[in-house]
Scaffold this motif. Structure first.
Motif, PDB file in Angstrom:
ATOM      1  N   ILE A 182       0.815  -1.111   0.122  1.00 53.47           N
ATOM      2  CA  ILE A 182      -0.273  -0.125   0.059  1.00 53.47           C
ATOM      3  C   ILE A 182       0.739   1.212  -0.125  1.00 53.47           C
ATOM      4  N   ILE A 234       1.894   1.775  -3.496  1.00 52.14           N
ATOM      5  CA  ILE A 234       1.022   2.469  -4.383  1.00 52.14           C
ATOM      6  C   ILE A 234       0.974   4.007  -3.973  1.00 52.14           C
ATOM      7  N   ILE A 280       1.681   7.014  -6.717  1.00 53.11           N
ATOM      8  CA  ILE A 280       0.598   8.009  -6.886  1.00 53.11           C
ATOM      9  C   ILE A 280       1.384   9.525  -6.526  1.00 53.11           C
ATOM     10  N   TYR A 323       2.292  10.129 -16.975  1.00 54.43           N
ATOM     11  CA  TYR A 323       1.653   8.806 -16.867  1.00 54.43           C
ATOM     12  C   TYR A 323       2.335   7.462 -17.419  1.00 54.43           C
ATOM     13  N   PHE A 375       2.988   4.228 -15.630  1.00 55.52           N
ATOM     14  CA  PHE A 375       2.080   3.267 -14.690  1.00 55.52           C
ATOM     15  C   PHE A 375       1.875   1.906 -15.839  1.00 55.52           C
ATOM     16  N   ILE A 434       3.312  -1.756 -15.084  1.00 54.00           N
ATOM     17  CA  ILE A 434       2.269  -3.094 -15.190  1.00 54.00           C
ATOM     18  C   ILE A 434       3.063  -4.025 -15.995  1.00 54.00           C
ATOM     19  N   LEU A 488      -5.956  -7.297  -6.684  1.00 52.91           N
ATOM     20  CA  LEU A 488      -5.565  -5.964  -7.337  1.00 52.91           C
ATOM     21  C   LEU A 488      -6.656  -5.515  -8.227  1.00 52.91           C
ATOM     22  N   PHE A 528      -7.494   1.330 -12.639  1.00 55.14           N
ATOM     23  CA  PHE A 528      -6.644   0.959 -11.547  1.00 55.14           C
ATOM     24  C   PHE A 528      -6.753   1.395 -10.181  1.00 55.14           C
ATOM     25  N   ILE A 529      -6.657   2.932 -10.412  1.00 51.73           N
ATOM     26  CA  ILE A 529      -6.707   3.738  -8.985  1.00 51.73           C
ATOM     27  C   ILE A 529      -7.780   3.331  -8.008  1.00 51.73           C
ATOM     28  N   ALA A 536      -7.015   0.275  -6.255  1.00 51.68           N
ATOM     29  CA  ALA A 536      -5.815   0.759  -5.345  1.00 51.68           C
ATOM     30  C   ALA A 536      -6.494   1.325  -4.035  1.00 51.68           C
ATOM     31  N   LEU A 566      -8.459  -1.187  -2.128  1.00 56.05           N
ATOM     32  CA  LEU A 566      -7.577  -2.026  -1.406  1.00 56.05           C
ATOM     33  C   LEU A 566      -6.920  -1.189  -0.216  1.00 56.05           C
ATOM     34  N   ALA A 567      -6.240  -0.161  -0.545  1.00 53.96           N
ATOM     35  CA  ALA A 567      -5.905   0.701   0.462  1.00 53.96           C
ATOM     36  C   ALA A 567      -6.921   0.928   1.565  1.00 53.96           C
TER      37      ALA A 567
END
Lengths: 306, 430
Positions: A107, A110, A114, A231, A234, A238, B146, B347-348, B351, B354-355
């Motif tokens: 987390i 992630i 961001i 961007y 991303f 992946i 995910l 995807f955000i 995320a 999940l967060a």
């Protein structure tokens, strides 16, 4: 498919595979050593691309005209600054979480991804940035029947640079004290620490190496595509992670092989099918491979013990 | 850094440490913050902004210094405060939960509850419901997903397409959407659920992207990037919430004056009911053999297999049930917006959900509510921050994780444990 299209897509696919392979190495090393998915790695690659672009503009402003010199300077610069970012991300967001529940660093990663994306968006603006082509030469190779395959000088540089980096990197891991420390930490961090390996430093160096390889990929993307924005990290991230998993996560040759496979799938897909579904193909192949070989192409099966 | 001066850093060491951090910050800031690329007619030029580098370095210096000072002088009392959080007895949490529910039920009748607030709470509740749904998969069964947003998208599109092409009402589509999402969950889960944790994570992520790309490109069915508009609004037993409709309207039936806010309040209660359904279901199923099997499998897969459980069916049930709740939430989302496009399912979103689950402390239902308010609610209220909003969002994710790695309210212990023999019991054993 005629032979010239086949060879052309092969060359393009190899180039693409070089990008994914370089980024995938960072994922697979970090996963091998601390068992976490470093989600921010794709954005490290994006930062590498931006630093490289800024480097090229700086050099042209101060009047460096020699192209090889410019590429060399930018390469070193991008690797250095991007490595700083890789180091800082690990220090800030992952090191304090060592030994906490498995999902916590994920987390945090992630979140870091961001943060990096939006930081670059705010600092450099949301619009795409484009660079005039710097390396222009290209060669046309006759493959018979009047058919030609075009290989640009840049593609040759990219492939040669990638092969050289990967060879050097494999040597570092296989036969230097640093590589030994890294493999020891990977197998058993506590035991390695007991035997005098500085585990924290080894992990930091892993992030630094991963980030500098991603920076090389970023610089090559700046030159090859000429268009970048905040961007790009991303989707590249992946796909590179997919490459790492495809090859067997934790395995370095696996990451390179996986990157190559993804690159080839991407370049051959549009020859036969709809370009729009290219990403579907990449992930579809991943799912198929994992169904039949759950540890990836070169991954070792993990022996589960009670 | 030696362990000794880490424990009790004298002021000089703190200063040196902060100066070092400031140097690193300056290094980081130079290439990206210090210069800005500007598009010109002649190509790219650079705009130098070196003061920004100094500000960044100064900010990091001050921040680092304050942190280490605080760490030295305030840490003991702070640690005492945060340590008391998970120590709250389970009963008081349950009571707190019901108080929250009562507050949520009464809230629209409060004088300060304007339409805007209810609208935002509805949005938060969608994420609470998604969090509770994902918690079944991640928290209870321990499967890292995910690509949860894929099932959310499937639910939304299932409702939109069913109501558009077959004229089915919301209340018929709602269970159907859940069912369809569950079916997709089974279809994906069946081949991939024997993968280990992180392989599963990337496959689900890939599945999420596949669904998004298909939605984006399958023009004939999904209308591509333009999305589907004019999705039918929900009705309350056939009473619609518009000024005038073919059938009876809500306002007309009850003989009250029509107000557009009535639909907002209705949607709020609807999502509250759906979310409550999710959490009550999760609470009940934890006590049933299925739920016990999930938790057992999460704790030790090998032990479960040797006891004759089939891990694939157990995981599949968790995956399918989690997916169906995402499907329900998706159709609610579609009916609330009246418009859906692939953009809403990137995807955000996965995320974020999940967060919310991880930040809440996996397995804690109230923790998820708190995390949803923090992650979804606060950025909504701080819309003025504009472009800094997502930066703050990501930063908050990192900081909360660093502050409480086990989640805001951690409750991951299994629901059942072997009877923990008290000390006295041991004494009686001969």
């Amino acid at each position: 498919m005629t032979i010239d299209i086949f060879l052309q897509q092969l060359v393009n696919g190899l180039t693409l595979g070089a990008f994914y392979g370089l980024i995938a190495l960072g994922y697979t090393m970090v996963y091998g050593i601390i068992g976490m998915i470093n989600f921010a790695h794709g954005d490290i690659y994006m930062i590498g691309a931006f630093v490289a672009l800024i480097g090229f503009v700086v050099l042209s402003t101060i009047g460096v005209v020699s192209v090889p010199l410019a590429i060399l300077i930018v390469l070193v610069m991008a690797m250095f600054f991007t490595a700083c970012y890789g180091w800082a991300v690990e220090r800030i967001a992952y090191r304090p979480l060592r030994g906490s529940p498995r999902l916590a660093p994920l987390i945090s990663a992630i979140g870091m991804s961001i943060v990096l994306q939006n930081y670059v968006q705010i600092a450099q603006g949301a619009r795409t940035k484009s660079l005039q082509p710097i390396v222009n030469g290209q060669y046309s190779i006759d493959v018979g029947n009047g058919a030609h395959v075009t290989v640009s000088l840049l593609q040759i540089i990219i492939i040669v640079l990638t092969v050289a980096l990967m060879a050097g990197f494999t040597w570092v891991i296989r036969s230097t004290p640093l590589g030994r420390a890294q493999r020891a930490t990977e197998q058993d961090a506590t035991m390695a620490a007991l035997l005098g390996v500085n585990v924290n430093r080894t992990i930091s160096i892993t992030f630094v190496i991963g980030a500098s390889l991603a920076a090389v990929a970023g610089m090559m993307a700046t030159l090859y595509y000429g268009v970048i924005d905040f961007y790009i990290g991303f989707i590249a991230g992946i796909k590179a992670f997919t490459a790492a998993v495809l090859g067997g996560i934790g395995s370095l040759p696996g990451a390179m092989l996986g990157g190559l496979a993804i690159g080839l799938i991407e370049s051959f897909w549009p020859v036969f099918f709809d370009l729009a579904y290219r990403d579907v193909a990449v992930f579809g192949v991943l799912i198929l491979v994992l169904i039949f070989r759950p540890t990836g192409l070169l991954g070792r099966p993990e022996i589960e013990k009670v | 850094m030696a362990a000794a001066d880490r424990q009790r850093p004298p002021f000089v060491a703190m200063l040196r440490d902060s100066a070092l951090a400031a140097v690193v910050a300056a290094l980081l800031a130079v290439p990206l913050l210090g210069v800005r690329l500007v598009d010109n007619a002649s190509g790219l030029t650079l705009d130098r902004r070196l003061p920004l580098v100094l500000y960044a370095a100064a900010a990091v210096f001050a921040g680092r210094l304050l942190l280490s000072l605080a760490g030295r002088y305030l840490a003991p009392s702070l640690r005492g405060m945060t340590a008391s959080l998970p120590g709250m007895p389970r009963n008081s949490l349950v009571i707190f939960g019901w108080v929250l529910v009562a507050a949520a039920l009464l809230l629209p009748w409060m004088p300060f509850a304007e339409r805007n607030l209810i609208d935002k709470l509805t949005l938060i509740l969608i994420y609470v419901m998604l969090g509770w749904g994902l918690n079944i998969v991640v928290g209870l069964a321990g499967l890292l997903d995910l690509g949860y947003v894929a099932f959310y998208a499937i639910g939304a599109y299932a409702y939109a397409l069913l109501s558009m092409h077959f004229g089915l009402s919301f209340w018929i589509c709602l269970p159907l959407a859940g069912l369809i999402a569950a079916m997709f969950g089974i279809a994906l889960g069946f081949p991939v659920l024997r993968l280990r944790g992180d392989y599963l994570a990337i496959v689900t992520l890939g599945f999420g992207e596949i669904i998004r790309v298909v939605l984006l490109n399958w023009q004939a069915v999904t209308n591509g990037p333009n999305g589907i508009t004019g999705i039918e609004r929900p009705t309350l037993f056939g009473l619609s919430f518009s000024r005038a409709a073919d059938g009876p309207t809500f306002a007309g039936f009850f003989g009250i004056e029509y107000a557009p806010a009535q639909r907002v309040y209705f949607l709020y209660y609807l999502i509250l009911a759906l979310a409550m359904l999710t959490t009550l279901f999760a609470q009940r199923i934890r006590r049933l053999p299925t739920g016990r099997a999930w938790e057992a499998l999460r704790e030790d897969e090998i032990a479960c297999r040797s006891l004759g459980m089939n891990p694939v069916t157990v995981k599949l049930s968790a995956f399918a049930i989690g997916a169906s709740f995402a499907g329900l939430a998706g159709s609610f989302f579609a009916t609330r917006q009246g418009f859906i496009s692939p953009e809403s399912f990137s995807f955000i979103e996965s995320a974020t959900i999940l967060a919310i689950v991880v930040l809440g402390g996996m397995g804690s239902q109230i923790g998820i509510v708190l995390a949803a308010v923090l992650l979804v609610g606060l950025p909504e209220w701080f819309r003025d921050l504009a472009e800094y909003r997502m930066l703050v969002f990501g930063g908050a994710m990192v900081l909360i994780m660093l502050w409480r790695p086990q989640g805001l309210l951690s409750r991951r212990e299994p629901t059942v444990l072997l009877d923990p023999k008290p000390a006295s019991a041991e004494a009686t054993v001969p």
